[in-house]
Design a protein around this motif. Structure first.
Motif, PDB file in Angstrom:
ATOM      1  N   SER A   1      -2.690 -12.706  16.216  1.00  0.00           N
ATOM      2  CA  SER A   1      -4.150 -12.592  16.291  1.00  0.00           C
ATOM      3  C   SER A   1      -4.802 -13.133  15.027  1.00  0.00           C
ATOM      4  O   SER A   1      -5.912 -13.645  15.060  1.00  0.00           O
ATOM      5  N   GLY A   2      -4.105 -12.988  13.925  1.00  0.00           N
ATOM      6  CA  GLY A   2      -4.676 -13.405  12.643  1.00  0.00           C
ATOM      7  C   GLY A   2      -5.666 -12.408  12.078  1.00  0.00           C
ATOM      8  O   GLY A   2      -6.262 -12.641  11.030  1.00  0.00           O
ATOM      9  N   THR A   3      -5.845 -11.283  12.765  1.00  0.00           N
ATOM     10  CA  THR A   3      -6.853 -10.327  12.308  1.00  0.00           C
ATOM     11  C   THR A   3      -6.273  -8.956  11.976  1.00  0.00           C
ATOM     12  O   THR A   3      -7.016  -8.029  11.676  1.00  0.00           O
ATOM     13  N   THR A   4      -4.962  -8.793  12.043  1.00  0.00           N
ATOM     14  CA  THR A   4      -4.371  -7.471  11.812  1.00  0.00           C
ATOM     15  C   THR A   4      -4.519  -7.102  10.331  1.00  0.00           C
ATOM     16  O   THR A   4      -4.172  -7.901   9.442  1.00  0.00           O
ATOM     17  N   LEU A   5      -5.054  -5.909  10.087  1.00  0.00           N
ATOM     18  CA  LEU A   5      -5.456  -5.541   8.721  1.00  0.00           C
ATOM     19  C   LEU A   5      -4.298  -5.568   7.719  1.00  0.00           C
ATOM     20  O   LEU A   5      -4.418  -6.150   6.630  1.00  0.00           O
ATOM     21  N   GLU A   6      -3.179  -4.912   8.073  1.00  0.00           N
ATOM     22  CA  GLU A   6      -2.095  -4.756   7.085  1.00  0.00           C
ATOM     23  C   GLU A   6      -1.588  -6.108   6.578  1.00  0.00           C
ATOM     24  O   GLU A   6      -1.543  -6.341   5.361  1.00  0.00           O
ATOM     25  N   PRO A   7      -1.175  -7.035   7.474  1.00  0.00           N
ATOM     26  CA  PRO A   7      -0.714  -8.325   6.954  1.00  0.00           C
ATOM     27  C   PRO A   7      -1.828  -9.136   6.306  1.00  0.00           C
ATOM     28  O   PRO A   7      -1.593  -9.821   5.302  1.00  0.00           O
ATOM     29  N   ALA A   8      -3.058  -9.041   6.834  1.00  0.00           N
ATOM     30  CA  ALA A   8      -4.149  -9.840   6.259  1.00  0.00           C
ATOM     31  C   ALA A   8      -4.406  -9.418   4.812  1.00  0.00           C
ATOM     32  O   ALA A   8      -4.596 -10.273   3.928  1.00  0.00           O
TER      33      ALA A   8
ATOM     34  N   ILE B   1       3.138 -21.942   1.488  1.00  0.00           N
ATOM     35  CA  ILE B   1       2.663 -21.026   2.532  1.00  0.00           C
ATOM     36  C   ILE B   1       2.972 -21.606   3.914  1.00  0.00           C
ATOM     37  O   ILE B   1       2.634 -22.757   4.207  1.00  0.00           O
ATOM     38  N   PHE B   2       3.610 -20.800   4.732  1.00  0.00           N
ATOM     39  CA  PHE B   2       3.911 -21.178   6.115  1.00  0.00           C
ATOM     40  C   PHE B   2       3.256 -20.126   7.004  1.00  0.00           C
ATOM     41  O   PHE B   2       3.529 -18.935   6.852  1.00  0.00           O
ATOM     42  N   ALA B   3       2.391 -20.585   7.894  1.00  0.00           N
ATOM     43  CA  ALA B   3       1.669 -19.629   8.753  1.00  0.00           C
ATOM     44  C   ALA B   3       2.207 -19.717  10.175  1.00  0.00           C
ATOM     45  O   ALA B   3       2.286 -20.800  10.756  1.00  0.00           O
ATOM     46  N   THR B   4       2.601 -18.569  10.721  1.00  0.00           N
ATOM     47  CA  THR B   4       3.059 -18.521  12.113  1.00  0.00           C
ATOM     48  C   THR B   4       1.991 -17.756  12.881  1.00  0.00           C
ATOM     49  O   THR B   4       1.792 -16.558  12.651  1.00  0.00           O
ATOM     50  N   THR B   5       1.281 -18.457  13.746  1.00  0.00           N
ATOM     51  CA  THR B   5       0.119 -17.850  14.393  1.00  0.00           C
ATOM     52  C   THR B   5      -0.206 -18.567  15.698  1.00  0.00           C
ATOM     53  O   THR B   5       0.567 -19.407  16.163  1.00  0.00           O
ATOM     54  N   ASP B   6      -1.326 -18.196  16.283  1.00  0.00           N
ATOM     55  CA  ASP B   6      -1.764 -18.810  17.525  1.00  0.00           C
ATOM     56  C   ASP B   6      -1.930 -20.333  17.346  1.00  0.00           C
ATOM     57  O   ASP B   6      -2.232 -20.799  16.256  1.00  0.00           O
TER      58      ASP B   6
ATOM     59  N   ALA C   1      -8.420 -16.096  12.910  1.00  0.00           N
ATOM     60  CA  ALA C   1      -8.798 -16.290  11.512  1.00  0.00           C
ATOM     61  C   ALA C   1      -7.690 -16.984  10.722  1.00  0.00           C
ATOM     62  O   ALA C   1      -7.955 -17.847   9.879  1.00  0.00           O
ATOM     63  N   LEU C   2      -6.438 -16.629  11.008  1.00  0.00           N
ATOM     64  CA  LEU C   2      -5.336 -17.210  10.240  1.00  0.00           C
ATOM     65  C   LEU C   2      -5.193 -18.706  10.550  1.00  0.00           C
ATOM     66  O   LEU C   2      -4.973 -19.516   9.652  1.00  0.00           O
ATOM     67  N   LYS C   3      -5.355 -19.050  11.812  1.00  0.00           N
ATOM     68  CA  LYS C   3      -5.249 -20.460  12.201  1.00  0.00           C
ATOM     69  C   LYS C   3      -6.357 -21.273  11.527  1.00  0.00           C
ATOM     70  O   LYS C   3      -6.107 -22.364  10.984  1.00  0.00           O
TER      71      LYS C   3
END
Ligand code: PA5
Length: 424
Positions: A134-141, A163-168, A173-175
């Motif tokens: 989702s890119g919006t989860t509080l703990e990892p964000a 930085i390597f991002a695994t997301t949608d 937000a993360l994407k």
């Protein structure tokens, strides 16, 4: 292939009573994509889909990280980290000197735990794999904010290469952040939920960095899903799903997953999320718990043997041990253990397991055995395919949608409101 042994449950049901017709129909719903949540069943095809370009990209990123860094910080929670952690602890409990250390953060809100990890990390070279569909989860964000700052302070403008991002693939937000900053991205496919995502880049990148042979994981998973497509009561996934549903219908509302390998601990955590989030809804569902044997025989053993008779027990075992240790002989037998001298630990452990099984069955706890050939990449992949398929079948058998998790939203709504998130 995984073997399911229902002999330890034979005192509780006759195999003829198991509802294999329901298992068959659940299996059909799943593969024909006609059941609830069918747009989240892409995990069945993950191993075949990933074979091409994506696997190369994952291996190449892992190689870069391994060659330049002493640590990988994996940021994610729930389905975005449990599978990778389960695999790494199972297969690499003692990292080789060439393996980067893998730290898991963003799976809680404890300032102490985060500070401890920062302290352990020290000032070594490191990379970050932030994982959030989702890119919006509080703990990892939140944790990502801390580690982004650290990377900027350490590497300046080169931080983005770490930085390597695994997301949608396109949303969240993360994407958006990843696109704006130019971070390398891996995709959590639209049709795969977090708890079924370990065979995607979500699990594979951290596993590859830890030195796990992910090609073997994938090729084994392709074979396993094919073998598990068997439409017959011989299918171990049908046997497991049907047995646990029968037992649940007869008062066994808690399932304890146990293993005699301490390195299985986070696989059990992964299993708890898979089954708990998939089945616990609409007021029904088996409560998944886990134990580590023999350690927990000296604590939870009392409850299992003698507490409320609402338990079923599922024991995972590996047919072959990686190492062997035998009991040394000691002159004079000061501790009275010479009756075991020369015996292999593995044999002692098997005997203990047989003794525990018999005791628990006699105490009214049905026992389901799940055996895997070895604690290696192939064994891990077989377990994942088996547990995922059996979970989906079992969920459909009980009449729930095994692919949603509406219940986890309630606390989030409260929490964001109480924290003063704009718009809540
Ligand atoms: O299985 C699930 O869907 C959850 O456990 C998620 O993986 C978890 O909540 C993390 O979500 P996200 O990856 O969107 O940060």
């Amino acid at each position: 292939m995984i073997k399911v042994d229902l002999s330890g449950a034979s005192a509780f049901f006759d195999p003829a009573e198991l509802d294999f017709a329901a298992a068959a129909s659940a299996h059909r719903m799943l593969t024909e994509k006609s059941g609830a949540g069918s747009d989240f069943t892409g995990w069945l095809e993950l191993p075949t889909r990933i074979r091409d370009g994506e696997l190369k990209a994952i291996l190449s990123a892992a190689q870069r990280i391994r060659s330049r860094s002493k640590a990988l910080v994996v940021i994610g929670i729930g389905g975005s980290y449990l599978g990778a952690r389960g695999a790494i602890e199972l297969l690499r409990p003692v990292p080789s000197p060439d393996d980067p250390r893998i730290f898991f953060v963003g799976n809680g809100l404890s300032p102490d735990a985060l500070s401890d990890t920062l302290e352990q990390l020290g000032d070594v070279d490191f990379d970050v794999n932030v994982i959030s569909k989702s890119g919006t989860t509080l703990e990892p964000a939140l944790a990502f904010r801390i580690f982004r700052k650290l990377l900027r302070e350490k590497y300046g403008s080169a931080a983005k290469k770490h930085i390597f991002a695994t997301t949608d693939a396109s949303r969240g937000a993360l994407k958006s952040l990843a696109d704006a900053e130019g971070w390398e991205c891996f995709v959590v496919p639209d049709d795969v939920g977090g708890r079924y995502s370990v065979l995607s880049a979500v699990g594979l990148l951290p596993m590859a960095v830890a030195g796990i042979d992910i090609k073997t994981v994938i090729t084994t998973a392709i074979c396993s899903f094919k073998e598990l497509d068997l439409r017959s009561p011989e299918n171990p996934a049908w046997q497991y799903a049907a047995a646990r549903q029968y037992l649940y219908g007869h008062g066994k509302s808690i399932e304890i997953l146990g293993c005699y390998e301490p390195s299985f601990r986070f696989m059990a955590e992964w299993w708890k999320q898979l089954y708990g989030e998939s089945e616990g809804k609409n007021g029904i569902g088996i409560f998944p718990a886990s134990v580590e044997f023999t350690a927990d025989l000296h604590s939870m053993g009392q409850y299992i043997q003698d507490g409320p008779r609402t338990l079923m027990e599922t024991i995972v075992s590996f047919e072959n041990n990686r190492r062997s240790i035998s009991v040394p002989f000691e002159m004079g037998d000061p501790d009275g253990l010479n009756y075991l001298a020369g015996k292999e630990y593995a044999d002692i452990c098997r005997t203990a397991a047989d003794a525990v099984k018999a005791a628990h069955i006699s105490g009214g706890v049905p026992n389901i055995g799940i055996s895997v050939t070895a604690r290696d990449e192939a064994g891990f992949a077989e377990l994942v395919c088996f547990f995922e398929l059996a979970c989906a079948i079992s969920g459909y058998m009980s009449g729930v949608n095994p692919f949603d998790q509406p219940g986890v939203e309630a606390y989030k709504k409260n929490m964001f409101k109480m924290l003063g998130k704009p718009g809540t």
